[in-house]
Design a protein around this motif. Structure first.
Motif, PDB file in Angstrom:
ATOM      1  N   ALA A 123      16.193  12.487  -2.201  1.00  0.00           N
ATOM      2  CA  ALA A 123      17.696  12.637  -1.936  1.00  0.00           C
ATOM      3  C   ALA A 123      17.706  10.944  -2.187  1.00  0.00           C
ATOM      4  N   GLY A 124      16.909  10.140  -1.651  1.00  0.00           N
ATOM      5  CA  GLY A 124      17.020   8.703  -1.796  1.00  0.00           C
ATOM      6  C   GLY A 124      16.830   8.076  -3.161  1.00  0.00           C
ATOM      7  N   SER A 125      15.940   8.737  -3.828  1.00  0.00           N
ATOM      8  CA  SER A 125      15.821   8.690  -5.111  1.00  0.00           C
ATOM      9  C   SER A 125      17.003   9.153  -6.255  1.00  0.00           C
ATOM     10  N   GLN A 126      17.379  10.221  -5.935  1.00  0.00           N
ATOM     11  CA  GLN A 126      18.733  10.492  -6.842  1.00  0.00           C
ATOM     12  C   GLN A 126      19.876   9.632  -6.316  1.00  0.00           C
ATOM     13  N   ALA A 127      20.136   9.271  -5.041  1.00  0.00           N
ATOM     14  CA  ALA A 127      21.143   8.450  -4.857  1.00  0.00           C
ATOM     15  C   ALA A 127      20.856   7.029  -5.466  1.00  0.00           C
ATOM     16  N   ALA A 128      19.794   6.634  -5.632  1.00  0.00           N
ATOM     17  CA  ALA A 128      19.374   5.289  -6.293  1.00  0.00           C
ATOM     18  C   ALA A 128      20.237   5.425  -7.695  1.00  0.00           C
ATOM     19  N   LEU A 129      19.452   6.403  -8.412  1.00  0.00           N
ATOM     20  CA  LEU A 129      19.570   6.638  -9.772  1.00  0.00           C
ATOM     21  C   LEU A 129      21.262   6.910 -10.068  1.00  0.00           C
ATOM     22  N   GLU A 130      21.842   7.549  -9.060  1.00  0.00           N
ATOM     23  CA  GLU A 130      23.290   7.609  -9.144  1.00  0.00           C
ATOM     24  C   GLU A 130      24.017   6.506  -9.247  1.00  0.00           C
ATOM     25  N   LYS A 131      23.642   5.729  -8.180  1.00  0.00           N
ATOM     26  CA  LYS A 131      24.209   4.399  -8.055  1.00  0.00           C
ATOM     27  C   LYS A 131      24.152   3.441  -9.261  1.00  0.00           C
ATOM     28  N   MET A 169      12.820   1.097 -10.406  1.00  0.00           N
ATOM     29  CA  MET A 169      11.439   1.114  -9.794  1.00  0.00           C
ATOM     30  C   MET A 169      11.724   1.503  -8.513  1.00  0.00           C
ATOM     31  N   GLN A 170      12.819   1.094  -7.734  1.00  0.00           N
ATOM     32  CA  GLN A 170      12.730   1.571  -6.302  1.00  0.00           C
ATOM     33  C   GLN A 170      13.042   3.308  -6.529  1.00  0.00           C
ATOM     34  N   ALA A 171      13.692   3.826  -7.255  1.00  0.00           N
ATOM     35  CA  ALA A 171      14.073   5.069  -7.192  1.00  0.00           C
ATOM     36  C   ALA A 171      12.613   5.825  -7.668  1.00  0.00           C
ATOM     37  N   ALA A 172      11.871   5.354  -8.544  1.00  0.00           N
ATOM     38  CA  ALA A 172      10.671   5.840  -8.635  1.00  0.00           C
ATOM     39  C   ALA A 172       9.718   5.977  -7.460  1.00  0.00           C
ATOM     40  N   GLU A 173       9.877   4.940  -6.671  1.00  0.00           N
ATOM     41  CA  GLU A 173       8.791   4.677  -5.361  1.00  0.00           C
ATOM     42  C   GLU A 173       9.460   5.750  -4.308  1.00  0.00           C
ATOM     43  N   GLN A 199      21.166  -9.076 -14.240  1.00  0.00           N
ATOM     44  CA  GLN A 199      21.606  -7.724 -13.959  1.00  0.00           C
ATOM     45  C   GLN A 199      20.772  -6.882 -14.484  1.00  0.00           C
ATOM     46  N   GLY A 200      20.072  -7.095 -15.686  1.00  0.00           N
ATOM     47  CA  GLY A 200      19.087  -6.256 -16.309  1.00  0.00           C
ATOM     48  C   GLY A 200      17.872  -6.234 -15.378  1.00  0.00           C
ATOM     49  N   ALA A 201      17.411  -7.270 -14.883  1.00  0.00           N
ATOM     50  CA  ALA A 201      16.106  -7.391 -13.811  1.00  0.00           C
ATOM     51  C   ALA A 201      16.490  -6.557 -12.466  1.00  0.00           C
ATOM     52  N   LYS A 202      17.985  -6.545 -12.283  1.00  0.00           N
ATOM     53  CA  LYS A 202      18.248  -5.833 -10.987  1.00  0.00           C
ATOM     54  C   LYS A 202      18.183  -4.359 -11.373  1.00  0.00           C
ATOM     55  N   ALA A 203      18.587  -4.137 -12.461  1.00  0.00           N
ATOM     56  CA  ALA A 203      18.541  -2.630 -13.141  1.00  0.00           C
ATOM     57  C   ALA A 203      16.980  -2.183 -13.084  1.00  0.00           C
ATOM     58  N   VAL A 204      16.152  -3.098 -13.438  1.00  0.00           N
ATOM     59  CA  VAL A 204      14.811  -2.551 -13.746  1.00  0.00           C
ATOM     60  C   VAL A 204      14.276  -2.371 -12.059  1.00  0.00           C
ATOM     61  N   ASP A 234       0.858  -1.299  -0.057  1.00  0.00           N
ATOM     62  CA  ASP A 234      -0.047   0.058   0.292  1.00  0.00           C
ATOM     63  C   ASP A 234       0.796   1.191   0.021  1.00  0.00           C
ATOM     64  N   GLU A 235       1.907   1.287   0.837  1.00  0.00           N
ATOM     65  CA  GLU A 235       2.639   2.386   0.933  1.00  0.00           C
ATOM     66  C   GLU A 235       3.911   2.565   0.239  1.00  0.00           C
ATOM     67  N   PRO A 236       4.283   3.539  -0.535  1.00  0.00           N
ATOM     68  CA  PRO A 236       5.746   3.568  -1.291  1.00  0.00           C
ATOM     69  C   PRO A 236       6.811   2.943  -0.457  1.00  0.00           C
ATOM     70  N   GLU A 237       6.884   3.485   0.899  1.00  0.00           N
ATOM     71  CA  GLU A 237       8.278   3.086   1.633  1.00  0.00           C
ATOM     72  C   GLU A 237       8.132   1.363   1.687  1.00  0.00           C
ATOM     73  N   ALA A 238       7.033   0.822   1.852  1.00  0.00           N
ATOM     74  CA  ALA A 238       6.822  -0.693   1.787  1.00  0.00           C
ATOM     75  C   ALA A 238       7.250  -1.189   0.581  1.00  0.00           C
ATOM     76  N   ARG A 239       6.811  -0.617  -0.604  1.00  0.00           N
ATOM     77  CA  ARG A 239       7.061  -0.923  -1.903  1.00  0.00           C
ATOM     78  C   ARG A 239       8.766  -1.070  -2.092  1.00  0.00           C
ATOM     79  N   VAL A 240       9.352  -0.003  -1.601  1.00  0.00           N
ATOM     80  CA  VAL A 240      10.916   0.351  -1.755  1.00  0.00           C
ATOM     81  C   VAL A 240      11.475  -0.992  -1.000  1.00  0.00           C
TER      82      VAL A 240
END
Length: 224
Positions: free
Chosen positions: A110-118, A98-102, A89-94, A70-76
């Motif tokens: 900040a968390g989204s940005q860090a995930a994308l940078e990684k 999705m984590q960054a989007a959530e 590796q491709g699935a992990k990237a996807v 139900d919650e974005p935090e739970a989905r992350v």
């Protein structure tokens, strides 16, 4: 044909047959190994395909289950568990994208940005995933990147031959609008409108922006 010729022909045929049998006895094992290798290789290939398909199905089911929270935090958190599974590796990237989007949906810029940078700097991932992550990071105006940093990244992604060339150009135009450089924005948007590779949706967005900026969109040659 004389009896002598017939006799010579028969002897020659026997000699050829004996040589053939001799070669088979001496080198036949090579042919057998070759056949076994071909059959074994085909069987292993089918097994590998089946294993890959099974992994993909398992990952897909896990991702769908994670997104049902139900919650974005739970989905992350659920998606993080999926990343820890034995997936490609491709699935992990996807999953990471999705984590960054959530995280963005839960106001964790900040968390989204860090995930994308990684993802963007992970050399083990296919180039297209790194480009997508870099694009998303540069497109977030509420992230940690400055306007100039965003512009530098998007300019690299807008280079000829890159997969996200036109989308990056659109974002550059938006940065120009953000910094009140209307002339530069219009130049980029007009270029998008007349580009042969532009999609209908992107052309429509660019056209609407051009009109909103008080200009008329250019028309492709041959169009009415």
């Amino acid at each position: 044909m004389s009896d002598t010729d017939s006799f010579i022909e028969e002897v020659s045929e026997e000699v050829r047959r004996d040589r053939l049998y001799g070669y088979l006895r001496k080198y036949g094992w090579i042919a057998v190994l070759a056949i076994l290798a071909i059959v074994g290789g085909a069987a292993y290939n089918e097994y590998s395909k089946a294993q890959t398909l099974a992994k993909a199905q398992t990952a897909g089911d896990a991702i769908l289950a994670a997104l049902e929270a139900d919650e974005p935090e739970a989905r992350v958190a659920a998606l993080e568990e999926v990343r820890g599974q034995d997936i490609t590796q491709g699935a992990k990237a996807v999953v990471s994208l999705m984590q960054a989007a959530e995280q963005g949906a839960s106001d964790d810029a900040a968390g989204s940005q860090a995930a994308l940078e990684k993802i963007a700097v992970d050399g083990s991932l296919p180039e297209i995933y790194r480009q997508i992550a870099s694009f998303k990071a540069a497109s977030q105006s509420d992230g940690s990147l400055s306007v100039e940093d965003r512009r530098i990244r998007l300019e690299a992604l807008s280079a000829p031959g890159t997969s996200l060339r036109l989308l990056a150009t659109e974002q550059l135009a938006l940065i120009d609008i953000e910094t009140a450089d209307t002339e530069a924005a219009l130049e980029k948007l007009q270029g998008i409108v007349v580009d042969a590779e532009v999609t209908a949706g992107l052309r429509q967005r660019a056209t609407q922006l051009i009109i909103a900026l008080g200009a008329e969109p250019e028309v492709l040659s041959g169009q009415n």
